[in-house]
Design an enzyme around this catalytic site. Structure first.
Site, short mmCIF file in Angstrom:
data_model
loop_
_atom_site.label_atom_id
_atom_site.label_comp_id
_atom_site.label_asym_id
_atom_site.label_seq_id
_atom_site.Cartn_x
_atom_site.Cartn_y
_atom_site.Cartn_z
N LEU A 77 -5.14 -18.72 21.64
CA LEU A 77 -5.84 -18.31 22.85
C LEU A 77 -6.55 -19.50 23.48
O LEU A 77 -7.32 -20.19 22.82
CB LEU A 77 -6.85 -17.20 22.52
CG LEU A 77 -6.24 -15.93 21.94
CD1 LEU A 77 -7.33 -14.95 21.55
CD2 LEU A 77 -5.26 -15.30 22.91
N GLY A 97 -9.52 -21.26 19.09
CA GLY A 97 -9.78 -22.66 18.79
C GLY A 97 -11.25 -22.93 18.56
O GLY A 97 -12.10 -22.48 19.32
N ASP A 101 -15.93 -27.78 22.94
CA ASP A 101 -15.77 -28.92 23.85
C ASP A 101 -16.76 -28.95 25.00
O ASP A 101 -16.81 -29.92 25.74
CB ASP A 101 -14.34 -28.97 24.38
CG ASP A 101 -13.96 -27.73 25.17
OD1 ASP A 101 -14.85 -26.95 25.57
OD2 ASP A 101 -12.76 -27.55 25.39
N ASN A 103 -16.61 -27.90 27.78
CA ASN A 103 -15.84 -28.13 29.01
C ASN A 103 -15.44 -29.59 29.23
O ASN A 103 -14.91 -29.93 30.28
CB ASN A 103 -16.60 -27.61 30.24
CG ASN A 103 -16.96 -26.17 30.11
OD1 ASN A 103 -16.14 -25.37 29.67
ND2 ASN A 103 -18.18 -25.82 30.46
N ARG A 104 -15.69 -30.46 28.27
CA ARG A 104 -15.36 -31.88 28.45
C ARG A 104 -13.91 -32.18 28.13
O ARG A 104 -13.35 -33.12 28.67
CB ARG A 104 -16.22 -32.76 27.53
CG ARG A 104 -17.64 -32.89 27.95
CD ARG A 104 -18.38 -33.75 26.97
NE ARG A 104 -18.27 -33.11 25.65
CZ ARG A 104 -18.29 -33.77 24.51
NH1 ARG A 104 -18.40 -35.05 24.49
NH2 ARG A 104 -18.20 -33.13 23.36
N LEU A 123 -7.00 -14.85 27.97
CA LEU A 123 -7.51 -13.50 28.17
C LEU A 123 -7.34 -13.12 29.64
O LEU A 123 -7.40 -13.99 30.51
CB LEU A 123 -8.99 -13.42 27.78
CG LEU A 123 -9.31 -13.65 26.30
CD1 LEU A 123 -10.82 -13.63 26.08
CD2 LEU A 123 -8.65 -12.60 25.43
N LYS A 135 -14.56 -20.26 32.89
CA LYS A 135 -13.84 -19.25 32.11
C LYS A 135 -13.69 -19.69 30.65
O LYS A 135 -13.08 -18.99 29.86
CB LYS A 135 -12.47 -18.99 32.72
CG LYS A 135 -12.56 -18.29 34.06
CD LYS A 135 -11.19 -18.03 34.62
CE LYS A 135 -11.29 -17.56 36.03
NZ LYS A 135 -11.06 -18.60 37.01
N LEU A 137 -14.89 -19.82 27.15
CA LEU A 137 -15.83 -18.97 26.42
C LEU A 137 -16.07 -19.51 25.02
O LEU A 137 -15.25 -20.25 24.47
CB LEU A 137 -15.26 -17.55 26.31
CG LEU A 137 -14.90 -16.86 27.62
CD1 LEU A 137 -14.26 -15.51 27.34
CD2 LEU A 137 -16.11 -16.70 28.51
#
Length: 189
Positions: A77, A97, A101, A103-104, A123, A135, A137
């Site tokens: 996912l 996973g 991160d 978002n990096r 999702l 998005k 999560l």
């Protein structure tokens, strides 16, 4: 260190919500190496891992590809996937996973899945909600959404609305589309 500590906390949330769930699932954490920051943080929790194992939880230092040799049963996912998850298939193992991160590292989980030859899916957030925020999560949010999907009779929208935090500035798709149409009509008048 901070991110691995965050992952340990997210795994604790997953364990807790699974323990309270009407339909708990089996959780396996791979790549949890002895002496690693995440493992050391989890060991500070009373009863980890011995008591957790009695509640459908297991962990291993082995990587994902060693624990699951049949990649055709795996679905990784990731918000970067092209394919949207429409329903949960009991014959599949869903991989969330643990790359915290922030978002990096955009695309990292998708790249890892492709390297391992594992199918990816995201999702169905866009099908049901409009989010102002990212998005991407947390592990525990994805896990709880999957649990709630089943709890709410395979209803993605209800699961998403129940789990996602308010800071994501959520609007249901139908409501958002209606508001946009109303704004277009009023601007033409």
């Amino acid at each position: 260190y901070k991110e691995r500590n965050s992952l340990a906390l997210q795994l604790r949330y997953c364990y807790a919500v699974n323990k309270r769930s009407e339909n708990p699932v089996y959780i396996t954490v791979s790549g949890l190496t002895e002496g690693g920051d995440t493992c050391e943080q989890l060991k500070k929790v009373n009863g980890f891992p011995e008591q957790w194992k009695s509640r459908a939880f297991s962990c291993s230092a082995d990587p994902l590809e060693t624990l699951h040799s049949d990649n055709s049963k795996l679905v990784y996912l990731t918000s970067d996937a092209e394919h949207t998850l429409e329903h949960l298939d009991d014959s599949k193992v869903y991989v969330i996973g643990g790359i915290v991160d922030r978002n990096r590292l955009k695309g990292t989980t998708k790249k890892k899945a492709q390297e391992l030859g594992i199918e990816t899916a995201r999702l169905p957030i866009d099908d049901h909600l409009k989010l102002v925020a990212t998005k991407v999560l947390t592990v525990n949010h994805v896990f709880e959404i999957l649990l709630k999907y089943r709890q709410f009779g395979n209803d993605w929208k209800k699961a998403l609305l129940d789990v996602l935090p308010n800071r994501k500035e959520i609007t249901e798709v139908e409501k958002a589309e209606l508001e946009t149409k109303e704004e277009e009509v009023s601007s033409k008048s």
